[in-house]
Write an enzyme that holds these catalytic residues in place. Structure first.
Site, PDB file in Angstrom:
ATOM      1  NE  ARG A 272      -0.264  -0.313   5.199  1.00  0.00           N
ATOM      2  CZ  ARG A 272      -0.238   0.973   5.942  1.00  0.00           C
ATOM      3  NH1 ARG A 272      -1.472   1.084   5.333  1.00  0.00           N
ATOM      4  NH2 ARG A 272       0.116   0.709   6.894  1.00  0.00           N
TER       5      ARG A 272
ATOM      6  CE1 TYR B 257       6.465   7.624  11.170  1.00  0.00           C
ATOM      7  CE2 TYR B 257       6.797   9.719  10.862  1.00  0.00           C
ATOM      8  CZ  TYR B 257       6.692   8.221   9.919  1.00  0.00           C
ATOM      9  OH  TYR B 257       6.969   8.217   8.741  1.00  0.00           O
TER      10      TYR B 257
END
Lengths: 246, 80
Positions: free
Chosen positions: A15, A155
């Site tokens: 994806r 992150y």
């Protein structure tokens, strides 16, 4: 046909940006080894279509990048059965939370997926490249690793670690003619980005971009293609922002 | 000399660029200039290729001497 007679190993290519890398590499005649977490019909159909259209070999491995034993088993199997020329480390995990609300579990998961798994996986795969003294490794980092976006302490930190790892590897592996580079995409039109970026924030960011729009994932994949190909044969240790101009 | 022993010795002399005369049980990591960390990785790659094996990271680290290497290779069913 920039990748003819090469075999590229792609992680997280079912994806988003990874899927575009898969398509662009296939169109450039690279044989492919794909590592994804789980089977899905749409992905299997895409693989079959790319094989037929481009007359290339594509093997798919299912791997849980949070399990060290699984990483080792799959990586060993891959290098036993394939001569890898290109490795694109694209897997990524992102969950937003303000620093004071970030649990150690959240931080650990980001580092497990975004850093440790790639560290371990790359350690195995480079054996294949060292053998032929040739290779190109590309890490997909993020502009968040450089910009420090609010809510992305885990992150951004995990992606910054990747930036540093990539630089060190470029120095250690250069003697084997293995190039190592990183790209730091900005906002690209993927499900992951749409699901983790507030629309108002997104609009504000776009207003400040030089190009005034988010990236099509194919525009990120094109830069990966350049780094994978011999067009970038004297380029290593670089971190390239692909962000529409911030 | 067994085939494996001659391959083992050849890996050392070729990857570290040293005379075959000093490839013996006294040879230890970091005790000669040629067997430094860079030489070590070249040696490991050469052994992996010649014996068609893939060392565990722990074994790459533990491979501290000519003799220790022989012991480690037994784990991979390579008898020197």
């Amino acid at each position: 046909m920039l990748l003819k007679n090469k075999t590229a190993l792609l992680t997280g290519c079912n994806r988003g940006i990874g899927k575009e890398i898969l398509k662009i590499f296939a169109n450039n005649k690279s044989n492919l080894v794909c590592c994804v977490r789980q089977a899905d019909e749409a992905f299997s159909n895409l693989i079959n279509q790319l094989k037929i259209e481009n007359n290339i070999k594509i093997d798919v491995y299912y791997i849980d990048f949070e399990k060290e034993k699984n990483i080792k088993e799959i990586a060993s199997d891959i290098i036993k059965n394939h001569q890898i020329n290109i490795l694109v480390n694209n897997i990524g995990y992102l969950e937003n939370s303000l620093f004071q609300m970030t649990t150690s579990q959240n931080l650990k998961k980001h580092f497990d997926v975004n850093f440790f798994s790639q560290f371990e996986f790359t350690q195995y795969i480079i054996k294949s490249m060292i053998k032929i003294k040739n290779g190109s490794i590309i890490f997909i980092s993020s502009s968040a690793s450089l910009d420090g976006n609010i809510g992305r302490s885990s992150y951004s930190s995990s992606k910054s670690a990747i930036n540093a790892l990539s630089k060190v590897l470029s120095r250690e592996l250069g003697r084997y003619n293995i190039r190592v580079n990183t790209i730091a995409p900005g906002l690209a039109d993927t499900d992951m980005m749409r699901n983790t970026t507030d629309e108002k924030v997104l609009n504000d960011i776009v207003k400040n971009l030089s190009l005034k729009r988010i990236a099509d994932p194919a525009e990120i994949a094109n830069v990966v293609l350049f780094l994978a190909s011999d067009l970038s044969s004297y380029l290593t240790g670089q971190l390239i922002r692909v962000d529409g101009g911030i | 000399m067994s085939d494996n022993l001659s391959i083992y010795k050849e890996c050392f002399s070729e990857s570290l660029s040293i005379s075959s005369e000093i490839v013996n049980k006294n040879l230890k990591y970091n005790e000669i200039d040629e067997w430094d960390s860079i030489g070590h990785m070249t040696l490991i790659s050469s052994l992996e290729e010649k014996f068609n094996i893939s060392f565990e990271t722990d074994d790459v680290i533990d491979f501290s001497s000519y003799t220790k290497g022989i012991e480690i290779l037994k784990k991979y069913k390579i008898e020197i």
